[in-house]
Write a protein that holds these residues in place. Structure first.
Motif, PDB file in Angstrom:
ATOM      1  N   ALA A  18       0.824  -1.205   0.000  1.00 45.12           N
ATOM      2  CA  ALA A  18       0.000   0.000   0.000  1.00 45.12           C
ATOM      3  C   ALA A  18       0.864   1.263   0.000  1.00 45.12           C
ATOM      4  O   ALA A  18       0.494   2.271  -0.602  1.00 45.12           O
ATOM      5  CB  ALA A  18      -0.942  -0.004   1.202  1.00 45.12           C
ATOM      6  N   TRP A  19       2.030   1.225   0.653  1.00 44.23           N
ATOM      7  CA  TRP A  19       2.924   2.375   0.675  1.00 44.23           C
ATOM      8  C   TRP A  19       3.657   2.567  -0.652  1.00 44.23           C
ATOM      9  O   TRP A  19       4.078   3.666  -0.979  1.00 44.23           O
ATOM     10  CB  TRP A  19       3.959   2.238   1.795  1.00 44.23           C
ATOM     11  N   GLU A  20       3.831   1.481  -1.421  1.00 45.87           N
ATOM     12  CA  GLU A  20       4.553   1.591  -2.692  1.00 45.87           C
ATOM     13  C   GLU A  20       3.726   2.398  -3.690  1.00 45.87           C
ATOM     14  O   GLU A  20       2.541   2.163  -3.868  1.00 45.87           O
ATOM     15  CB  GLU A  20       4.830   0.190  -3.269  1.00 45.87           C
ATOM     16  N   ASP A  21       4.362   3.326  -4.371  1.00 47.52           N
ATOM     17  CA  ASP A  21       3.655   4.187  -5.313  1.00 47.52           C
ATOM     18  C   ASP A  21       3.098   3.425  -6.511  1.00 47.52           C
ATOM     19  O   ASP A  21       2.020   3.719  -6.990  1.00 47.52           O
ATOM     20  CB  ASP A  21       4.589   5.289  -5.836  1.00 47.52           C
ATOM     21  N   ARG A  22       3.817   2.467  -7.010  1.00 47.76           N
ATOM     22  CA  ARG A  22       3.437   1.815  -8.253  1.00 47.76           C
ATOM     23  C   ARG A  22       2.633   0.528  -8.077  1.00 47.76           C
ATOM     24  O   ARG A  22       2.285  -0.113  -9.045  1.00 47.76           O
ATOM     25  CB  ARG A  22       4.679   1.517  -9.090  1.00 47.76           C
ATOM     26  N   THR A  23       2.332   0.162  -6.858  1.00 44.63           N
ATOM     27  CA  THR A  23       1.528  -1.043  -6.624  1.00 44.63           C
ATOM     28  C   THR A  23       0.058  -0.644  -6.558  1.00 44.63           C
ATOM     29  O   THR A  23      -0.360   0.034  -5.631  1.00 44.63           O
ATOM     30  CB  THR A  23       1.932  -1.737  -5.311  1.00 44.63           C
ATOM     31  N   PHE A  25      -4.070  -0.900  -6.047  1.00 42.90           N
ATOM     32  CA  PHE A  25      -4.941  -1.597  -5.111  1.00 42.90           C
ATOM     33  C   PHE A  25      -5.442  -2.906  -5.715  1.00 42.90           C
ATOM     34  O   PHE A  25      -5.709  -3.863  -4.999  1.00 42.90           O
ATOM     35  CB  PHE A  25      -6.130  -0.717  -4.720  1.00 42.90           C
ATOM     36  N   ASP A  26      -5.558  -2.955  -7.040  1.00 38.89           N
ATOM     37  CA  ASP A  26      -6.010  -4.182  -7.706  1.00 38.89           C
ATOM     38  C   ASP A  26      -5.049  -5.339  -7.456  1.00 38.89           C
ATOM     39  O   ASP A  26      -5.469  -6.486  -7.338  1.00 38.89           O
ATOM     40  CB  ASP A  26      -6.155  -3.957  -9.210  1.00 38.89           C
ATOM     41  N   ALA A  27      -3.746  -5.056  -7.371  1.00 36.46           N
ATOM     42  CA  ALA A  27      -2.758  -6.099  -7.100  1.00 36.46           C
ATOM     43  C   ALA A  27      -2.919  -6.636  -5.681  1.00 36.46           C
ATOM     44  O   ALA A  27      -2.793  -7.843  -5.447  1.00 36.46           O
ATOM     45  CB  ALA A  27      -1.341  -5.564  -7.304  1.00 36.46           C
ATOM     46  N   ILE A  28      -3.213  -5.747  -4.747  1.00 35.57           N
ATOM     47  CA  ILE A  28      -3.441  -6.171  -3.358  1.00 35.57           C
ATOM     48  C   ILE A  28      -4.705  -7.029  -3.291  1.00 35.57           C
ATOM     49  O   ILE A  28      -4.727  -8.067  -2.629  1.00 35.57           O
ATOM     50  CB  ILE A  28      -3.537  -4.958  -2.414  1.00 35.57           C
ATOM     51  N   LYS A  63      -2.791   8.343  -9.578  1.00 32.60           N
ATOM     52  CA  LYS A  63      -3.196   7.473 -10.683  1.00 32.60           C
ATOM     53  C   LYS A  63      -2.569   6.091 -10.590  1.00 32.60           C
ATOM     54  O   LYS A  63      -3.179   5.104 -10.975  1.00 32.60           O
ATOM     55  CB  LYS A  63      -2.787   8.087 -12.024  1.00 32.60           C
ATOM     56  N   THR A  64      -1.350   6.000 -10.098  1.00 37.07           N
ATOM     57  CA  THR A  64      -0.644   4.720 -10.093  1.00 37.07           C
ATOM     58  C   THR A  64      -1.231   3.715  -9.106  1.00 37.07           C
ATOM     59  O   THR A  64      -0.906   2.539  -9.182  1.00 37.07           O
ATOM     60  CB  THR A  64       0.850   4.920  -9.772  1.00 37.07           C
ATOM     61  N   LYS A  65      -2.086   4.152  -8.202  1.00 35.83           N
ATOM     62  CA  LYS A  65      -2.690   3.225  -7.238  1.00 35.83           C
ATOM     63  C   LYS A  65      -3.926   2.543  -7.807  1.00 35.83           C
ATOM     64  O   LYS A  65      -4.518   1.693  -7.170  1.00 35.83           O
ATOM     65  CB  LYS A  65      -3.057   3.942  -5.932  1.00 35.83           C
ATOM     66  N   HIS A  66      -4.316   2.896  -9.031  1.00 40.37           N
ATOM     67  CA  HIS A  66      -5.477   2.300  -9.683  1.00 40.37           C
ATOM     68  C   HIS A  66      -5.056   1.827 -11.064  1.00 40.37           C
ATOM     69  O   HIS A  66      -4.762   2.635 -11.941  1.00 40.37           O
ATOM     70  CB  HIS A  66      -6.623   3.301  -9.786  1.00 40.37           C
ATOM     71  N   LYS A  83       1.932 -10.265  -7.730  1.00 39.41           N
ATOM     72  CA  LYS A  83       1.277 -11.032  -8.785  1.00 39.41           C
ATOM     73  C   LYS A  83       0.453 -10.104  -9.674  1.00 39.41           C
ATOM     74  O   LYS A  83      -0.688  -9.820  -9.377  1.00 39.41           O
ATOM     75  CB  LYS A  83       0.393 -12.104  -8.179  1.00 39.41           C
ATOM     76  N   LEU A  84       1.032  -9.664 -10.772  1.00 43.18           N
ATOM     77  CA  LEU A  84       0.316  -8.772 -11.677  1.00 43.18           C
ATOM     78  C   LEU A  84       0.093  -9.398 -13.045  1.00 43.18           C
ATOM     79  O   LEU A  84      -0.333  -8.737 -13.964  1.00 43.18           O
ATOM     80  CB  LEU A  84       1.075  -7.458 -11.847  1.00 43.18           C
ATOM     81  N   ARG A  85       0.361 -10.664 -13.206  1.00 45.01           N
ATOM     82  CA  ARG A  85       0.184 -11.309 -14.507  1.00 45.01           C
ATOM     83  C   ARG A  85      -1.241 -11.187 -15.010  1.00 45.01           C
ATOM     84  O   ARG A  85      -1.487 -11.182 -16.192  1.00 45.01           O
ATOM     85  CB  ARG A  85       0.582 -12.775 -14.422  1.00 45.01           C
TER      86      ARG A  85
END
Length: 92
Positions: A18-23, A25-28, A63-66, A83-85
């Motif tokens: 959650a703290w990472e800018d480029r991750t 919420f969909d990945a979480i 924007k990068t969180k979505h 896991k972003l595949r």
């Protein structure tokens, strides 16, 4: 809102993601089954109030969180545990 059961290691990883800018919420959600509102509730519960406020200020409107709002998809380095595949195969 019912939270899925997560252990302490998973909570630490969720907070880190959650703290990472480029991750996004969909990945979480994909990895841990927590929707954005549930991640926010978890962050509020697990963090000090001042840290939570800093985090909310940081991610609000980012924007990068979505994943659906990101301009560039799949061209960045991703951690092996992230896991972003699913995004590449679904065309999001």
């Amino acid at each position: 809102m019912k939270q899925p059961a997560v252990d302490a290691v998973a909570i630490n990883r969720i907070i880190e993601m959650a703290w990472e800018d480029r991750t996004p919420f969909d990945a979480i959600e994909y990895q841990f089954g927590l929707q954005e509102k549930q991640v926010i509730a978890l962050m509020r519960r697990e963090m000090k109030p001042s840290s939570f406020r800093l985090w909310r200020k940081r991610v609000s409107g980012r924007k990068t969180k979505h994943a659906s709002r990101r301009e560039v998809q799949g061209d960045r380095f991703k951690c092996a545990t992230q896991k972003l595949r699913i995004y590449r195969s679904s065309g999001k």
